[in-house]
Design an enzyme around this catalytic site. Structure first.
Site, mmCIF file in Angstrom:
data_model
loop_
_atom_site.group_PDB
_atom_site.id
_atom_site.type_symbol
_atom_site.label_atom_id
_atom_site.label_comp_id
_atom_site.label_asym_id
_atom_site.label_seq_id
_atom_site.Cartn_x
_atom_site.Cartn_y
_atom_site.Cartn_z
ATOM 1 C CE1 TYR A 307 36.690 40.412 49.301
ATOM 2 C CE2 TYR A 307 37.633 41.895 50.922
ATOM 3 C CZ TYR A 307 37.482 41.517 49.607
ATOM 4 O OH TYR A 307 38.095 42.202 48.603
ATOM 5 C CG PHE A 310 30.769 38.134 50.048
ATOM 6 C CD1 PHE A 310 29.526 38.753 50.067
ATOM 7 C CD2 PHE A 310 31.778 38.713 49.295
ATOM 8 C CE1 PHE A 310 29.308 39.920 49.353
ATOM 9 C CE2 PHE A 310 31.566 39.878 48.580
ATOM 10 C CZ PHE A 310 30.338 40.491 48.608
ATOM 11 C CE LYS A 316 28.841 33.526 46.349
ATOM 12 N NZ LYS A 316 29.146 34.862 46.889
ATOM 13 C CE1 TYR A 317 32.412 31.599 47.783
ATOM 14 C CE2 TYR A 317 31.219 31.907 49.846
ATOM 15 C CZ TYR A 317 31.915 32.430 48.774
ATOM 16 O OH TYR A 317 32.115 33.779 48.679
ATOM 17 C CD GLU A 370 40.681 40.611 45.426
ATOM 18 O OE1 GLU A 370 39.879 39.717 45.111
ATOM 19 O OE2 GLU A 370 40.392 41.823 45.435
ATOM 20 C CG ASP A 397 41.358 45.434 37.201
ATOM 21 O OD1 ASP A 397 40.741 44.526 36.599
ATOM 22 O OD2 ASP A 397 40.847 46.521 37.500
ATOM 23 C CG MET A 398 39.274 40.630 36.034
ATOM 24 S SD MET A 398 37.894 39.535 36.433
ATOM 25 C CE MET A 398 37.761 39.779 38.197
ATOM 26 C CD GLU A 413 32.831 34.724 45.627
ATOM 27 O OE1 GLU A 413 31.687 34.720 46.093
ATOM 28 O OE2 GLU A 413 33.837 34.455 46.313
ATOM 29 C CD GLU A 422 28.180 43.452 43.560
ATOM 30 O OE1 GLU A 422 29.173 42.703 43.635
ATOM 31 O OE2 GLU A 422 27.343 43.557 44.478
#
Lengths: 619, 619
Positions: A307, A310, A316-317, A370, A397-398, A413, A422
């Site tokens: 993390y 990342f 990126k953000y 998350e 879990d989505m 992301e 992924e």
């Protein structure tokens, strides 16, 4: 020998060697080379001049210098042993060949006795098969030294009008190292051409894909600048800049008189001048050609340091925030928009959404979804101490979460180095249940993987030599790796492979299996195909995009390294041949996997059938 | 975390940790520990106090601190994570056990998420089988942290009169690590006993044979010296000195108030005061427990750095010179004595003979016989530049050389770590053809190998984990290794095994095969037998001897490390049991080899039958 200077300054450490074929005293030669700033010496171990003046009954016992002229440590760090140039194992005369082989065996044995770190061999003719056999026998017997194969970057037959046959010296090297089974201990030492004969860019590109250990520079190439100091012409500097990324060393041939100390000073100065130090270069330092296994974020919890890496990518953000900004700017309804960050991790995208909320001064209802309990622990702390009740935290879990309301914007992301690798498609297909139909926006809304043919024997060797105890070599060679490529040649521009759109309301439900065959333009020069390399481009929203494809790469973005899909063995490709590859994405209830195979110029067995060696777990 | 200070001074680098179970702010705790000079902190990752004052809907999501209080690098270098002491997986109450297991799994997952280098577990009861299963599952799944198992060096039941059962805490540890298959990532953290309860020497010896990672020292153990500064009692210093060779770290428990910075200063001072820095210690630095394959000097040429290491041992060559001196002193004939140095290498024994010739002022005719052409190259240079015609150089194998005259003295240094294991007997038997009958002297004239039982899980793990790609694990485990032992316990004094005399004029020709069974005295305490360790003693001439047997070791001689003959797996030995071993030396036309097996307390299969995994080539 392999040590240059060290410092915290931003520059490349430069290691320079001095070529001195047969000094009277090796000890003195080293001392004086050191005074000039050199780090090592290239010298013949067994030169006839050592013994020509000797007398006495034991002269036949003399092979070369006494090993006692240096300590073991000095031999081991400071001396590269050049083999006698008279050795000609591949001579057609059987007697010359046999005598040469005896001399070669003796010199190789002596090099091993002395413990030098590397020997240097010249390839001067196209045929070196007998030489490669002797060397290969030693490599297999685990002799301790590296083998440096010296060749001119441009063979003189290329520019001499008197010769009929034009030789490509790359072929000398390529044949030799194939016979030595691409052993990683065999490297190239390239003689820099003079300024009139610098080869075109694509030829330099090909060399950058090879294990170049050193560049040989003639002292006579140096010009004198306005202060009377030696400098290299611009074209030579350009070549050196290309090789600097490979950590090559430099060997100076003193073919002219002069103040020798300037050469090393100048090369050290080049290490500073030519060192490319952008965000990417700094970020990737130490990861060059290092193989990483692609993440399995659905079946394994990411760890804190992942993390953290990342989150370091500001570009990126910032780009994500720009995309969210554009999407929220369009919000016209009275009620606050519902933004769900799915796969929130430790919260960087949640923070980006809150930033936009503050900048646009509109109220936003944010969900942070998350499944990793340890990331949720962090998010809980952030909700309590930073964010407050504007953020609803969901440990789910989505794909299975029963959302209490629908989302106007889904931000995620989930992209890997190959875009979909992924399982972003599967996750977002699962999450679109709670996206507001018709108007709901997914950020990203589209992504496409790209593929290109690759030459990198370095990666091939990393896979071969670094294999894991629980995988066979065959399995390791049909597994993709995420890697920051340094010692490679991309053999053609990348072509688009698979595209995914979100949300995906196709009638029969989303289908994320894919097949495509890609045909690349004919290769300009002979080369060795070892793998395919993958990138991706994504459209986050509107015109906001991210890309890892070299042609369109988002500047300064460091989050993703390329992904490499190896071949089972290196494939020789001749100039003009066409590379065609077939690529599949397939799935069953448990897993998603890729298969791939070469279709031309040769048919090869399909790699990773049924995902036997590599797959992505859905659970 | 593992970094102490560095310096060129002769001392042990000391790394000290601070135990702080639940600081309010971990960041502040680290900063203040650093100010006191500590290098790391031991703290609970998941302590109830973190959350007891928290409020809000997301408190159930809280596992411990936010991972963002430290960087990944800080978690990874500075924090040892102690597991909650309330965890009791082995509780007989199934509910307590189950709840404990859930908590344990969560804490281990959190430790992995944070990336701490080690977790710390307390073993407080004799039975820990369920705990060991959970930990072993993680070890097998390649969790990244080390496991530190903390136990008291002396269990309190040993000195508390109120308890019936006296526990040996070593058994807690031993049972646990056996269940974890002796995994090298599992180490011990030993609580130093108070000054009244220091165990006897043999108990310390046993612990020194274990993978001790840290010693826990109570601040209250420190006394105040005349300057008001804390110092440890002599008995504690003695214990610390023993463990210093293992590179243990120190964890200070601040159970009393005081100026905390003194503890680290004092431990650093001990690193200097207690550091044993004799010739041996300096020579072996960096080779501790490093496995070397015994040399094969008959079938492979030794390399320069091997000769160089040999030649560094002044004690050895001075002793040889003394032996040659004594032998030449006795010379009474008119003609000059003929001294042949067989296996002359780069000439140190030739030099010793020439030194004696000069000191005694007698003419000596010296032959230097050597078969390695690269060593002969060196000898030829020395003859020409240093020695002159007093030395006759012969490039031959001593076993086949046709000597032009007979030798009065044969000098050789063919002994390996086990005496005969570099085929000294076979070589000298071959060379005695040209020794003057009856009066001829061999230096050395006799040598005897010695053997002792050994506990070293460290070596067992080095063999298991470092195995070569061309040998199976089974083969690696029946191969002897030359190794400087550091983390070991010799379980009994070494006993003499095989003796060889030179010259050997037995009637049927020399027989160098041998068999012997050795029986060692009953072991005083339970232990783990992992191998046998070999040494040798040699008589060079008259009363001049060399020895590597610990009991009689030649002071400051560094040439030979012990040789270890492993067992296929560690063997549990209970107090009072007797270790008996059978040992063979056998040969055929091609090779010489050893076989060995345990006879008591358990019969085990014979190791290395027919020399299948290890042998000495005669050619």
């Amino acid at each position: 020998m392999l040590e240059g200077e060290q410092s915290n300054e931003k520059r490349k450490r430069i290691s320079c060697g001095l070529y001195d074929s047969c000094p009277v005293s090796l000890k003195t030669a080293i001392q004086s080379a050191f005074e000039y700033g050199f780090h090592f010496i290239v010298t013949q171990l067994s030169h006839p001049s050592y013994i020509q003046d000797l007398k006495g009954p034991y002269v036949p016992y003399i092979i070369g210098r006494s090993d006692r002229v240096l300590t073991g440590n000095e031999w081991n760090r400071l001396i590269v042993g050049e083999l006698s140039t008279s050795i000609d194992v591949d001579n057609e005369d059987a007697v010359v060949s046999k005598t040469s082989k005896q001399k070669l065996e003796q010199e190789l044995g002596f090099a091993s006795h002395l413990g030098v770190p590397a020997i240097l061999i010249h390839l001067t003719k196209p045929k070196n098969v007998q030489l490669s056999r002797v060397i290969n026998d030693k490599l297999v017997s685990n002799f301790s030294y590296a083998v440096w194969v010296q060749i001119p970057m441009v063979h003189e037959s290329q520019y001499k009008s008197t010769t009929d046959i034009k030789y490509d010296s790359w072929n000398f090297w390529n044949d030799f190292r194939i016979h030595c089974d691409y052993d990683k201990r065999v490297g190239v030492v390239l003689e820099l051409p003079d300024v009139q004969h610098v080869p075109p860019c694509d030829e330099i590109d090909r060399w950058v894909g090879e294990p170049v250990k050193a560049l040989v520079i003639q002292a006579s190439y140096f010009l004198t600048n306005q202060y009377g100091k030696p400098v290299l012409p611009k074209v030579h500097q350009e070549i050196i800049k290309r090789f600097m990324a490979l950590d090559v060393q430099y060997i100076i041939h003193l073919d002219v008189e002069g103040d020798y100390s300037f050469y090393v000073k100048y090369m050290t100065y080049l290490g500073k001048k030519l060192y490319c130090c952008d965000t990417m270069a700094e970020f990737v330092q130490g990861c060059e050609d290092y193989l990483q296994n692609p993440l399995q974020p659905l079946s394994e919890h990411l760890e804190m340091n992942v993390y953290e890496v990342f989150e370091k990518d500001r570009v990126k953000y910032d780009t994500y925030q720009k995309a969210v900004h554009k999407a929220l700017e369009l919000w016209t309804e009275k009620r606050p928009p519902v933004v769900m960050v799915v796969g929130a991790g430790r919260g960087p995208l949640v923070q980006a959404v809150l930033n936009v909320s503050r900048i646009l001064d509109i109220e936003v209802k944010v969900y942070a979804v998350e499944k990793n309990p340890y990331a949720v622990n962090t998010l809980a702390h952030r909700v309590m101490s930073e964010w407050g009740l504007q953020v609803t935290l969901v440990k789910e879990d989505m794909r299975t979460w029963q959302a209490p309301e629908s989302a106007d914007i889904l931000v995620s992301e989930l992209l890997g180095s190959f875009g979909d690798n992924e399982l972003s498609p599967e996750c977002l297909d699962g999450a679109q249940r709670f996206l507001t139909p018709k108007t709901g926006i997914s950020i990203p809304c589209q992504y496409t993987s790209f593929l290109a043919p690759l030459q990198s024997l370095k990666i091939y060797n990393e896979i071969r030599n670094g294999r894991l105890p629980d995988k066979t070599l065959k399995q390791c060679l049909e597994t993709p790796y995420v890697v920051h490529l340094a010692n490679y040649q991309q053999l053609a521009p990348a072509q688009p492979l698979f595209t995914f759109d979100h949300p995906n309301y196709s009638e029969d439900g989303p289908d994320n299996t894919r097949y495509k065959s890609l045909k690349f333009p004919p290769v300009a020069k002979s080369c060795v195909l070892t793998a395919f390399v993958g990138f991706f481009e994504t459209n986050l929203f509107d015109d906001v995009t991210l890309s890892t494809n070299p042609k369109t790469h988002t500047p300064d973005m460091v989050s993703w390294f390329p992904i490499v899909f190896p071949l089972a063995a290196p494939v020789q490709i001749h100039a003009g041949e066409i590379i065609t590859v077939s690529f599949w994405r397939d799935e069953n209830v448990e897993k998603v996997w890729y298969e791939w195979c070469l279709e031309s110029p040769y048919k090869l067995p399909i790699m990773n059938p049924n995902g036997r060696s590599y797959f992505l777990k859905k659970h």
